[in-house]
Design a protein around this motif. Sequence first.
Motif, PDB file in Angstrom:
ATOM      1  N   LEU A  60      37.416  41.453  26.198  1.00  0.00           N
ATOM      2  CA  LEU A  60      37.759  41.269  27.603  1.00  0.00           C
ATOM      3  C   LEU A  60      37.281  39.935  28.164  1.00  0.00           C
ATOM      4  O   LEU A  60      37.675  39.543  29.265  1.00  0.00           O
ATOM      5  N   GLY A  61      36.404  39.279  27.426  1.00  0.00           N
ATOM      6  CA  GLY A  61      35.850  38.023  27.907  1.00  0.00           C
ATOM      7  C   GLY A  61      34.933  38.205  29.096  1.00  0.00           C
ATOM      8  O   GLY A  61      35.025  37.461  30.081  1.00  0.00           O
ATOM      9  N   VAL A  62      34.026  39.171  29.023  1.00  0.00           N
ATOM     10  CA  VAL A  62      33.158  39.491  30.156  1.00  0.00           C
ATOM     11  C   VAL A  62      31.694  39.445  29.732  1.00  0.00           C
ATOM     12  O   VAL A  62      31.366  39.441  28.544  1.00  0.00           O
ATOM     13  N   THR A  63      30.832  39.444  30.750  1.00  0.00           N
ATOM     14  CA  THR A  63      29.393  39.515  30.541  1.00  0.00           C
ATOM     15  C   THR A  63      28.897  40.883  30.971  1.00  0.00           C
ATOM     16  O   THR A  63      29.206  41.333  32.082  1.00  0.00           O
ATOM     17  N   VAL A  64      28.159  41.555  30.107  1.00  0.00           N
ATOM     18  CA  VAL A  64      27.603  42.871  30.440  1.00  0.00           C
ATOM     19  C   VAL A  64      26.377  42.682  31.323  1.00  0.00           C
ATOM     20  O   VAL A  64      25.499  41.872  31.020  1.00  0.00           O
ATOM     21  N   THR A  65      26.333  43.432  32.424  1.00  0.00           N
ATOM     22  CA  THR A  65      25.227  43.285  33.376  1.00  0.00           C
ATOM     23  C   THR A  65      24.211  44.421  33.313  1.00  0.00           C
ATOM     24  O   THR A  65      23.117  44.282  33.840  1.00  0.00           O
ATOM     25  N   GLY A  66      24.530  45.536  32.702  1.00  0.00           N
ATOM     26  CA  GLY A  66      23.567  46.630  32.613  1.00  0.00           C
ATOM     27  C   GLY A  66      24.239  47.973  32.457  1.00  0.00           C
ATOM     28  O   GLY A  66      25.456  48.110  32.623  1.00  0.00           O
ATOM     29  N   GLU A  67      23.452  48.956  32.116  1.00  0.00           N
ATOM     30  CA  GLU A  67      23.961  50.316  31.894  1.00  0.00           C
ATOM     31  C   GLU A  67      23.992  51.098  33.192  1.00  0.00           C
ATOM     32  O   GLU A  67      23.033  51.094  33.964  1.00  0.00           O
ATOM     33  N   LEU A  68      25.111  51.801  33.423  1.00  0.00           N
ATOM     34  CA  LEU A  68      25.244  52.649  34.608  1.00  0.00           C
ATOM     35  C   LEU A  68      24.883  54.101  34.320  1.00  0.00           C
ATOM     36  O   LEU A  68      24.510  54.847  35.225  1.00  0.00           O
ATOM     37  N   GLY A  69      25.038  54.525  33.079  1.00  0.00           N
ATOM     38  CA  GLY A  69      24.711  55.908  32.731  1.00  0.00           C
ATOM     39  C   GLY A  69      25.651  56.453  31.677  1.00  0.00           C
ATOM     40  O   GLY A  69      26.509  55.740  31.147  1.00  0.00           O
ATOM     41  N   THR A  70      25.501  57.738  31.387  1.00  0.00           N
ATOM     42  CA  THR A  70      26.275  58.399  30.333  1.00  0.00           C
ATOM     43  C   THR A  70      26.908  59.674  30.872  1.00  0.00           C
ATOM     44  O   THR A  70      26.280  60.419  31.639  1.00  0.00           O
ATOM     45  N   VAL A  71      28.138  59.922  30.474  1.00  0.00           N
ATOM     46  CA  VAL A  71      28.838  61.162  30.823  1.00  0.00           C
ATOM     47  C   VAL A  71      29.358  61.796  29.544  1.00  0.00           C
ATOM     48  O   VAL A  71      29.547  61.123  28.528  1.00  0.00           O
ATOM     49  N   THR A  72      29.586  63.096  29.589  1.00  0.00           N
ATOM     50  CA  THR A  72      30.162  63.812  28.450  1.00  0.00           C
ATOM     51  C   THR A  72      31.389  64.577  28.912  1.00  0.00           C
ATOM     52  O   THR A  72      31.504  64.951  30.084  1.00  0.00           O
TER      53      THR A  72
ATOM     54  N   THR B 156      29.032  56.130  27.265  1.00  0.00           N
ATOM     55  CA  THR B 156      28.038  55.339  27.984  1.00  0.00           C
ATOM     56  C   THR B 156      28.756  54.226  28.737  1.00  0.00           C
ATOM     57  O   THR B 156      29.536  53.473  28.138  1.00  0.00           O
ATOM     58  N   VAL B 157      28.507  54.144  30.030  1.00  0.00           N
ATOM     59  CA  VAL B 157      29.236  53.221  30.898  1.00  0.00           C
ATOM     60  C   VAL B 157      28.326  52.065  31.285  1.00  0.00           C
ATOM     61  O   VAL B 157      27.172  52.271  31.697  1.00  0.00           O
ATOM     62  N   TYR B 158      28.860  50.851  31.162  1.00  0.00           N
ATOM     63  CA  TYR B 158      28.133  49.637  31.510  1.00  0.00           C
ATOM     64  C   TYR B 158      28.879  48.884  32.602  1.00  0.00           C
ATOM     65  O   TYR B 158      30.114  48.949  32.691  1.00  0.00           O
ATOM     66  N   GLY B 159      28.126  48.144  33.411  1.00  0.00           N
ATOM     67  CA  GLY B 159      28.727  47.238  34.367  1.00  0.00           C
ATOM     68  C   GLY B 159      28.930  45.879  33.737  1.00  0.00           C
ATOM     69  O   GLY B 159      28.338  45.561  32.696  1.00  0.00           O
ATOM     70  N   GLY B 160      29.794  45.068  34.349  1.00  0.00           N
ATOM     71  CA  GLY B 160      30.037  43.734  33.803  1.00  0.00           C
ATOM     72  C   GLY B 160      30.637  42.817  34.838  1.00  0.00           C
ATOM     73  O   GLY B 160      31.038  43.240  35.925  1.00  0.00           O
ATOM     74  N   GLN B 161      30.725  41.553  34.491  1.00  0.00           N
ATOM     75  CA  GLN B 161      31.288  40.528  35.363  1.00  0.00           C
ATOM     76  C   GLN B 161      32.356  39.759  34.614  1.00  0.00           C
ATOM     77  O   GLN B 161      32.266  39.561  33.396  1.00  0.00           O
ATOM     78  N   GLY B 162      33.368  39.294  35.380  1.00  0.00           N
ATOM     79  CA  GLY B 162      34.447  38.520  34.795  1.00  0.00           C
ATOM     80  C   GLY B 162      35.562  39.423  34.312  1.00  0.00           C
ATOM     81  O   GLY B 162      35.668  40.593  34.695  1.00  0.00           O
ATOM     82  N   GLY B 163      36.428  38.858  33.463  1.00  0.00           N
ATOM     83  CA  GLY B 163      37.486  39.657  32.877  1.00  0.00           C
ATOM     84  C   GLY B 163      38.775  39.655  33.671  1.00  0.00           C
ATOM     85  O   GLY B 163      38.953  38.889  34.628  1.00  0.00           O
ATOM     86  N   PRO B 164      39.708  40.531  33.303  1.00  0.00           N
ATOM     87  CA  PRO B 164      41.028  40.578  33.949  1.00  0.00           C
ATOM     88  C   PRO B 164      40.938  40.970  35.419  1.00  0.00           C
ATOM     89  O   PRO B 164      39.892  41.365  35.933  1.00  0.00           O
ATOM     90  N   ALA B 165      42.094  40.876  36.089  1.00  0.00           N
ATOM     91  CA  ALA B 165      42.159  41.204  37.512  1.00  0.00           C
ATOM     92  C   ALA B 165      41.924  42.692  37.744  1.00  0.00           C
ATOM     93  O   ALA B 165      42.308  43.537  36.933  1.00  0.00           O
ATOM     94  N   ARG B 166      41.276  42.994  38.865  1.00  0.00           N
ATOM     95  CA  ARG B 166      41.036  44.381  39.258  1.00  0.00           C
ATOM     96  C   ARG B 166      42.290  44.971  39.893  1.00  0.00           C
ATOM     97  O   ARG B 166      43.094  44.259  40.484  1.00  0.00           O
ATOM     98  N   THR B 167      42.450  46.281  39.787  1.00  0.00           N
ATOM     99  CA  THR B 167      43.552  46.985  40.436  1.00  0.00           C
ATOM    100  C   THR B 167      42.984  48.157  41.230  1.00  0.00           C
ATOM    101  O   THR B 167      41.913  48.688  40.911  1.00  0.00           O
ATOM    102  N   PRO B 168      43.684  48.600  42.286  1.00  0.00           N
ATOM    103  CA  PRO B 168      43.207  49.748  43.058  1.00  0.00           C
ATOM    104  C   PRO B 168      43.113  51.000  42.189  1.00  0.00           C
ATOM    105  O   PRO B 168      44.029  51.300  41.410  1.00  0.00           O
ATOM    106  N   VAL B 169      42.033  51.728  42.339  1.00  0.00           N
ATOM    107  CA  VAL B 169      41.798  52.928  41.539  1.00  0.00           C
ATOM    108  C   VAL B 169      42.509  54.139  42.123  1.00  0.00           C
ATOM    109  O   VAL B 169      43.006  54.999  41.389  1.00  0.00           O
ATOM    110  N   ALA B 170      42.602  54.211  43.443  1.00  0.00           N
ATOM    111  CA  ALA B 170      43.085  55.429  44.102  1.00  0.00           C
ATOM    112  C   ALA B 170      44.485  55.833  43.660  1.00  0.00           C
ATOM    113  O   ALA B 170      44.789  57.015  43.522  1.00  0.00           O
TER     114      ALA B 170
END
Length: 364
Positions: free
Chosen positions: A301-313, A324-338
């Motif tokens: 994705l060409g991004v920088t990982v900023t830290g761990e947000l947590g884990t879900v099952t 395991t979900v991580y936060g990051g910066q950069g990368g492709p364009a964001r789109t609305p989630v809703a």
Amino acid sequence: MFWLPEDTVGPRRPRYTPPVTLSPTDLPALRSALLTWFGRAGRALPWRTGPEGRRDPYRVWVSEVLLQQTQVARGRVYFERFLDAFPTVQVLAEAPIEAVLKAWEGCGYYARARNLHRAAGVMAREGIPTTYDGWRALPGVGPYTAAAVASLACGEARAVNDGNVRRVLARLHGERQPTEAWVQARADELLDPARPGAWNEAVMDLGATVCTPKAPRCGECALAAWCVAFRSGEPATFPAPKVRAAVREVRAVALLLGDAREAVLERREGTLLGGLMGLPTGVVAEGESERDALTRLAARLGVTVTGELGTVTHGMTHRRITLTVYGGQGGPARTPVAGAALSRLDHKALGLWERRQASLFAPA
């Protein structure tokens, strides 16, 4: 086969008794008993609109597809939501697949929604089928669904075969290990040709409300007089539990690039989640560390990982996914989630960000 308890005082001495075959002379009284019970105690369900044997075929079809993997209590909510969005087969056919998947959100097994959309397109062009063979020819319609719609909406004498039917017939005949072919044969024998739709609904309702898996209420059962499992004294042991496939453990990592409102989303592939959108994800391969998988995903994705947000099952079709979900910066364009159709797994992942924000701004 099954074991009958002795009637004498003292230790139980099991006695083998073979399964039974109902005599044709039993059928009129047995059918009358169950249909009388159904007339009094049948469930009022939102898809049971229209007279007996002439239910609304569109509503029956949608409900039967939905209930293949969804319990009735939850299925009612999802059904009403889906019908509000797509009240007719024509509206469903004309809708974009993304809207159909969004309306199906939370129901799981999204191949069902894709097949509903494809089949609706066929029906919009060629008309709604009126026979078992016609329904069977539609995309995603198997023998059970075709039999259900043909009997409930078209009055055709087709016996259904689902989990409730399997349990009722196995107990009625005293069969511990009923095969699919055995259940279908017994269902065909018992089917009331004069009222096939009502009969199918009655057997399914009996299994869902009285002849339940763990605590059957035999004292309320319309078929108790003919039931071998009831006479055994151990009705809950019929049928024997199915051998379940082993649950496969899957580990994966995901990157939340953005927040719960706007994020980088990718289209899922495969039969289970194909067509849905979701967070960029990478599976941790055998012999690989989680960090290796995360590094590979970030590089893609060409991004920088900023830290761990947590884990879900999440459990899904004989697999248990640990994400395991991580936060990051950069990368492709964001789109609305809703407006995106997401799996429950992705909703859980986004929930980590929301909980993190709530904790950051929580009063001390």
